[in-house]
Motif scaffolding. Structure first.
Motif, PDB file in Angstrom:
ATOM      1  N   ALA A  16       0.830  -1.207   0.000  1.00 53.14           N
ATOM      2  CA  ALA A  16       0.000   0.000   0.000  1.00 53.14           C
ATOM      3  C   ALA A  16       0.864   1.256   0.000  1.00 53.14           C
ATOM      4  O   ALA A  16       0.540   2.235  -0.693  1.00 53.14           O
ATOM      5  CB  ALA A  16      -0.933  -0.003   1.202  1.00 53.14           C
ATOM      6  N   ALA A  17       1.959   1.252   0.740  1.00 54.39           N
ATOM      7  CA  ALA A  17       2.860   2.409   0.758  1.00 54.39           C
ATOM      8  C   ALA A  17       3.457   2.645  -0.634  1.00 54.39           C
ATOM      9  O   ALA A  17       3.557   3.791  -1.088  1.00 54.39           O
ATOM     10  CB  ALA A  17       3.962   2.210   1.792  1.00 54.39           C
ATOM     11  N   LEU A  18       3.827   1.564  -1.315  1.00 56.94           N
ATOM     12  CA  LEU A  18       4.354   1.708  -2.675  1.00 56.94           C
ATOM     13  C   LEU A  18       3.271   2.207  -3.636  1.00 56.94           C
ATOM     14  O   LEU A  18       3.540   3.043  -4.511  1.00 56.94           O
ATOM     15  CB  LEU A  18       4.942   0.393  -3.167  1.00 56.94           C
ATOM     16  N   ALA A  19       2.054   1.713  -3.474  1.00 62.49           N
ATOM     17  CA  ALA A  19       0.948   2.183  -4.320  1.00 62.49           C
ATOM     18  C   ALA A  19       0.678   3.668  -4.066  1.00 62.49           C
ATOM     19  O   ALA A  19       0.436   4.432  -5.013  1.00 62.49           O
ATOM     20  CB  ALA A  19      -0.306   1.347  -4.067  1.00 62.49           C
ATOM     21  N   ALA A  76       3.393   5.630  -5.746  1.00 62.96           N
ATOM     22  CA  ALA A  76       3.179   5.646  -7.201  1.00 62.96           C
ATOM     23  C   ALA A  76       2.047   6.594  -7.579  1.00 62.96           C
ATOM     24  O   ALA A  76       2.126   7.291  -8.600  1.00 62.96           O
ATOM     25  CB  ALA A  76       2.893   4.233  -7.704  1.00 62.96           C
ATOM     26  N   ALA A  77       1.000   6.635  -6.770  1.00 62.66           N
ATOM     27  CA  ALA A  77      -0.127   7.532  -7.045  1.00 62.66           C
ATOM     28  C   ALA A  77       0.303   8.993  -6.918  1.00 62.66           C
ATOM     29  O   ALA A  77      -0.062   9.838  -7.747  1.00 62.66           O
ATOM     30  CB  ALA A  77      -1.297   7.224  -6.110  1.00 62.66           C
ATOM     31  N   VAL A  78       1.087   9.310  -5.900  1.00 65.24           N
ATOM     32  CA  VAL A  78       1.598  10.668  -5.731  1.00 65.24           C
ATOM     33  C   VAL A  78       2.525  11.013  -6.897  1.00 65.24           C
ATOM     34  O   VAL A  78       2.426  12.091  -7.489  1.00 65.24           O
ATOM     35  CB  VAL A  78       2.323  10.811  -4.375  1.00 65.24           C
ATOM     36  N   ASN A  79       3.413  10.095  -7.225  1.00 62.82           N
ATOM     37  CA  ASN A  79       4.336  10.278  -8.341  1.00 62.82           C
ATOM     38  C   ASN A  79       3.573  10.577  -9.636  1.00 62.82           C
ATOM     39  O   ASN A  79       3.945  11.478 -10.398  1.00 62.82           O
ATOM     40  CB  ASN A  79       5.191   9.013  -8.496  1.00 62.82           C
ATOM     41  N   PRO A 110      -4.120  -5.858  -5.341  1.00 65.72           N
ATOM     42  CA  PRO A 110      -4.625  -4.561  -5.840  1.00 65.72           C
ATOM     43  C   PRO A 110      -3.583  -3.441  -5.735  1.00 65.72           C
ATOM     44  O   PRO A 110      -3.502  -2.581  -6.603  1.00 65.72           O
ATOM     45  CB  PRO A 110      -5.826  -4.258  -4.930  1.00 65.72           C
ATOM     46  N   PHE A 111      -2.769  -3.488  -4.695  1.00 61.40           N
ATOM     47  CA  PHE A 111      -1.763  -2.444  -4.493  1.00 61.40           C
ATOM     48  C   PHE A 111      -0.571  -2.620  -5.439  1.00 61.40           C
ATOM     49  O   PHE A 111      -0.078  -1.646  -5.998  1.00 61.40           O
ATOM     50  CB  PHE A 111      -1.307  -2.424  -3.034  1.00 61.40           C
ATOM     51  N   THR A 112      -0.127  -3.850  -5.603  1.00 63.41           N
ATOM     52  CA  THR A 112       1.003  -4.071  -6.510  1.00 63.41           C
ATOM     53  C   THR A 112       0.596  -3.800  -7.955  1.00 63.41           C
ATOM     54  O   THR A 112       1.375  -3.259  -8.724  1.00 63.41           O
ATOM     55  CB  THR A 112       1.572  -5.496  -6.358  1.00 63.41           C
ATOM     56  N   GLN A 113      -0.641  -4.146  -8.303  1.00 64.03           N
ATOM     57  CA  GLN A 113      -1.116  -3.878  -9.664  1.00 64.03           C
ATOM     58  C   GLN A 113      -1.232  -2.378  -9.903  1.00 64.03           C
ATOM     59  O   GLN A 113      -0.871  -1.880 -10.968  1.00 64.03           O
ATOM     60  CB  GLN A 113      -2.455  -4.560  -9.924  1.00 64.03           C
ATOM     61  N   LEU A 114      -1.713  -1.640  -8.905  1.00 62.99           N
ATOM     62  CA  LEU A 114      -1.799  -0.183  -9.039  1.00 62.99           C
ATOM     63  C   LEU A 114      -0.399   0.406  -9.206  1.00 62.99           C
ATOM     64  O   LEU A 114      -0.189   1.279 -10.049  1.00 62.99           O
ATOM     65  CB  LEU A 114      -2.499   0.430  -7.821  1.00 62.99           C
ATOM     66  N   HIS A 119      -7.870   3.238  -1.763  1.00 63.18           N
ATOM     67  CA  HIS A 119      -8.799   2.533  -0.884  1.00 63.18           C
ATOM     68  C   HIS A 119      -8.181   2.272   0.493  1.00 63.18           C
ATOM     69  O   HIS A 119      -7.092   1.717   0.593  1.00 63.18           O
ATOM     70  CB  HIS A 119      -9.226   1.209  -1.529  1.00 63.18           C
ATOM     71  N   SER A 120      -8.859   2.693   1.539  1.00 65.97           N
ATOM     72  CA  SER A 120      -8.479   2.489   2.944  1.00 65.97           C
ATOM     73  C   SER A 120      -7.257   3.279   3.380  1.00 65.97           C
ATOM     74  O   SER A 120      -6.748   3.063   4.465  1.00 65.97           O
ATOM     75  CB  SER A 120      -8.237   0.993   3.236  1.00 65.97           C
ATOM     76  N   VAL A 121      -6.757   4.179   2.530  1.00 66.57           N
ATOM     77  CA  VAL A 121      -5.580   4.977   2.876  1.00 66.57           C
ATOM     78  C   VAL A 121      -5.982   6.437   3.014  1.00 66.57           C
ATOM     79  O   VAL A 121      -6.696   6.977   2.161  1.00 66.57           O
ATOM     80  CB  VAL A 121      -4.475   4.820   1.799  1.00 66.57           C
TER      81      VAL A 121
END
Length: 164
Positions: free
Chosen positions: A39-42, A45-48, A84-88, A154-156
Protein backbone atom coordinates in the motif's frame (compact mmCIF):
# COMPACT_ATOMS: atom_id res chain seq x y z
CA UNK A 1 -7.42 -6.22 10.62
CA UNK A 2 -5.36 -3.38 12.05
CA UNK A 3 -4.26 0.14 11.27
CA UNK A 4 -0.82 0.76 9.79
CA UNK A 5 1.19 3.92 9.38
CA UNK A 6 2.59 4.63 5.92
CA UNK A 7 5.51 6.91 5.15
CA UNK A 8 6.55 8.22 1.74
CA UNK A 9 9.58 10.38 1.08
CA UNK A 10 10.47 11.98 -2.28
CA UNK A 11 13.62 13.84 -3.29
CA UNK A 12 13.07 15.69 -6.57
CA UNK A 13 16.40 16.76 -8.02
CA UNK A 14 14.84 17.77 -11.36
CA UNK A 15 13.93 21.18 -9.94
CA UNK A 16 16.11 23.86 -8.40
CA UNK A 17 16.28 24.17 -5.52
CA UNK A 18 15.89 20.45 -4.88
CA UNK A 19 12.45 19.58 -3.55
CA UNK A 20 11.74 17.14 -0.73
CA UNK A 21 8.27 15.82 0.03
CA UNK A 22 7.34 14.05 3.26
CA UNK A 23 4.01 12.23 3.48
CA UNK A 24 2.38 10.61 6.49
CA UNK A 25 -0.64 8.40 5.91
CA UNK A 26 -2.47 5.59 7.60
CA UNK A 27 -4.35 2.60 6.32
CA UNK A 28 -7.19 0.69 7.95
CA UNK A 29 -8.00 -2.98 7.46
CA UNK A 30 -4.37 -4.06 7.21
CA UNK A 31 -3.93 -7.82 7.41
CA UNK A 32 -0.13 -8.05 7.18
CA UNK A 33 3.15 -6.20 6.92
CA UNK A 34 3.29 -7.14 3.23
CA UNK A 35 -0.08 -5.47 2.67
CA UNK A 36 1.12 -2.26 4.36
CA UNK A 37 4.35 -2.24 2.33
CA UNK A 38 2.45 -2.77 -0.93
CA UNK A 39 0.00 0.00 0.00
CA UNK A 40 2.86 2.41 0.76
CA UNK A 41 4.35 1.71 -2.67
CA UNK A 42 0.95 2.18 -4.32
CA UNK A 43 0.55 5.49 -2.48
CA UNK A 44 4.01 6.60 -3.60
CA UNK A 45 3.18 5.65 -7.20
CA UNK A 46 -0.13 7.53 -7.05
CA UNK A 47 1.60 10.67 -5.73
CA UNK A 48 4.34 10.28 -8.34
CA UNK A 49 1.68 10.04 -11.05
CA UNK A 50 -0.23 13.10 -9.82
CA UNK A 51 3.00 15.10 -9.70
CA UNK A 52 3.81 13.93 -13.22
CA UNK A 53 7.31 12.72 -12.26
CA UNK A 54 9.18 10.46 -14.69
CA UNK A 55 12.29 8.31 -14.25
CA UNK A 56 11.52 7.84 -10.57
CA UNK A 57 13.52 5.38 -8.51
CA UNK A 58 11.35 3.78 -5.84
CA UNK A 59 13.10 2.21 -2.86
CA UNK A 60 11.70 -0.29 -0.37
CA UNK A 61 13.21 -2.34 2.41
CA UNK A 62 10.70 -5.18 1.86
CA UNK A 63 12.51 -7.75 -0.27
CA UNK A 64 9.42 -9.93 -0.80
CA UNK A 65 7.32 -7.12 -2.24
CA UNK A 66 10.17 -5.79 -4.39
CA UNK A 67 10.87 -9.26 -5.83
CA UNK A 68 7.18 -9.85 -6.53
CA UNK A 69 6.67 -6.51 -8.31
CA UNK A 70 9.87 -6.94 -10.34
CA UNK A 71 9.06 -10.54 -11.32
CA UNK A 72 8.10 -11.36 -14.89
CA UNK A 73 4.92 -13.06 -13.63
CA UNK A 74 2.68 -11.50 -10.95
CA UNK A 75 0.01 -14.20 -11.13
CA UNK A 76 1.03 -15.85 -7.85
CA UNK A 77 1.43 -13.22 -5.12
CA UNK A 78 2.87 -14.03 -1.72
CA UNK A 79 -0.46 -12.90 -0.34
CA UNK A 80 -3.56 -12.22 -2.44
CA UNK A 81 -4.50 -9.09 -0.48
CA UNK A 82 -1.45 -7.23 -1.82
CA UNK A 83 -2.46 -7.72 -5.46
CA UNK A 84 -4.63 -4.56 -5.84
CA UNK A 85 -1.76 -2.44 -4.49
CA UNK A 86 1.00 -4.07 -6.51
CA UNK A 87 -1.12 -3.88 -9.66
CA UNK A 88 -1.80 -0.18 -9.04
CA UNK A 89 1.93 0.40 -8.55
CA UNK A 90 2.67 -1.33 -11.86
CA UNK A 91 -0.12 0.50 -13.70
CA UNK A 92 1.08 3.90 -12.51
CA UNK A 93 4.81 3.41 -13.02
CA UNK A 94 5.25 1.30 -16.16
CA UNK A 95 4.92 4.18 -18.64
CA UNK A 96 6.93 6.56 -16.48
CA UNK A 97 10.23 4.65 -16.84
CA UNK A 98 10.41 4.02 -13.11
CA UNK A 99 12.33 1.37 -11.22
CA UNK A 100 11.86 -0.37 -7.88
CA UNK A 101 14.86 -1.47 -5.84
CA UNK A 102 15.40 -3.14 -2.50
CA UNK A 103 17.46 -1.20 0.03
CA UNK A 104 18.70 -2.06 3.47
CA UNK A 105 16.31 -1.20 6.29
CA UNK A 106 18.99 1.03 7.84
CA UNK A 107 18.83 3.24 4.72
CA UNK A 108 15.05 3.63 4.94
CA UNK A 109 14.90 5.55 8.19
CA UNK A 110 13.00 8.60 6.89
CA UNK A 111 10.08 6.61 5.45
CA UNK A 112 10.07 4.37 8.52
CA UNK A 113 9.98 7.36 10.86
CA UNK A 114 7.12 8.94 8.87
CA UNK A 115 5.17 5.66 9.06
CA UNK A 116 5.68 5.38 12.83
CA UNK A 117 4.58 8.98 13.35
CA UNK A 118 1.51 8.42 11.16
CA UNK A 119 0.60 5.30 13.11
CA UNK A 120 0.89 7.14 16.44
CA UNK A 121 -1.24 10.03 15.17
CA UNK A 122 -3.89 7.64 13.81
CA UNK A 123 -4.02 5.79 17.15
CA UNK A 124 -4.24 8.88 19.33
CA UNK A 125 -6.80 11.07 17.58
CA UNK A 126 -9.08 11.67 14.65
CA UNK A 127 -6.39 12.93 12.28
CA UNK A 128 -7.12 15.59 9.72
CA UNK A 129 -4.99 16.55 6.73
CA UNK A 130 -2.16 18.93 7.65
CA UNK A 131 -0.32 20.29 4.60
CA UNK A 132 2.78 22.50 4.90
CA UNK A 133 4.83 24.05 2.09
CA UNK A 134 8.21 25.60 2.77
CA UNK A 135 9.66 25.31 -0.75
CA UNK A 136 11.17 28.64 -1.80
CA UNK A 137 9.83 28.36 -5.36
CA UNK A 138 6.24 27.94 -4.10
CA UNK A 139 5.70 31.40 -2.67
CA UNK A 140 2.00 31.81 -3.47
CA UNK A 141 0.94 28.36 -4.55
CA UNK A 142 2.11 24.80 -3.92
CA UNK A 143 1.33 22.46 -6.83
CA UNK A 144 2.60 19.52 -4.77
CA UNK A 145 0.08 19.95 -1.98
CA UNK A 146 -2.68 20.61 -4.52
CA UNK A 147 -1.83 17.35 -6.30
CA UNK A 148 -1.99 15.41 -3.04
CA UNK A 149 -5.61 16.43 -2.58
CA UNK A 150 -6.53 14.36 -5.64
CA UNK A 151 -4.72 11.19 -4.51
CA UNK A 152 -7.24 8.55 -3.53
CA UNK A 153 -6.39 5.02 -2.45
CA UNK A 154 -8.80 2.53 -0.88
CA UNK A 155 -8.48 2.49 2.94
CA UNK A 156 -5.58 4.98 2.88
CA UNK A 157 -5.80 8.46 4.35
CA UNK A 158 -3.06 11.07 3.98
CA UNK A 159 -2.79 12.95 7.26
CA UNK A 160 0.26 15.16 6.76
CA UNK A 161 2.38 16.40 3.89
CA UNK A 162 5.34 18.71 3.85
CA UNK A 163 6.92 20.18 0.73
CA UNK A 164 10.27 21.87 1.18
Amino acid sequence: PKTAGLGVFFVNTQVQPTQTIYIKAYMTGVESVLMAEAAALALAAAVNDRLNFNNTTFLSDCQNVVQFINAADQSTPLEWRILPFTQLFLNLTTNRRSGLYKINRSLNTTADSLAKQAYNIAQSSQPSYEPVCLHSAHVNHCPTLDALLSVSLHSVCIIAAKCC
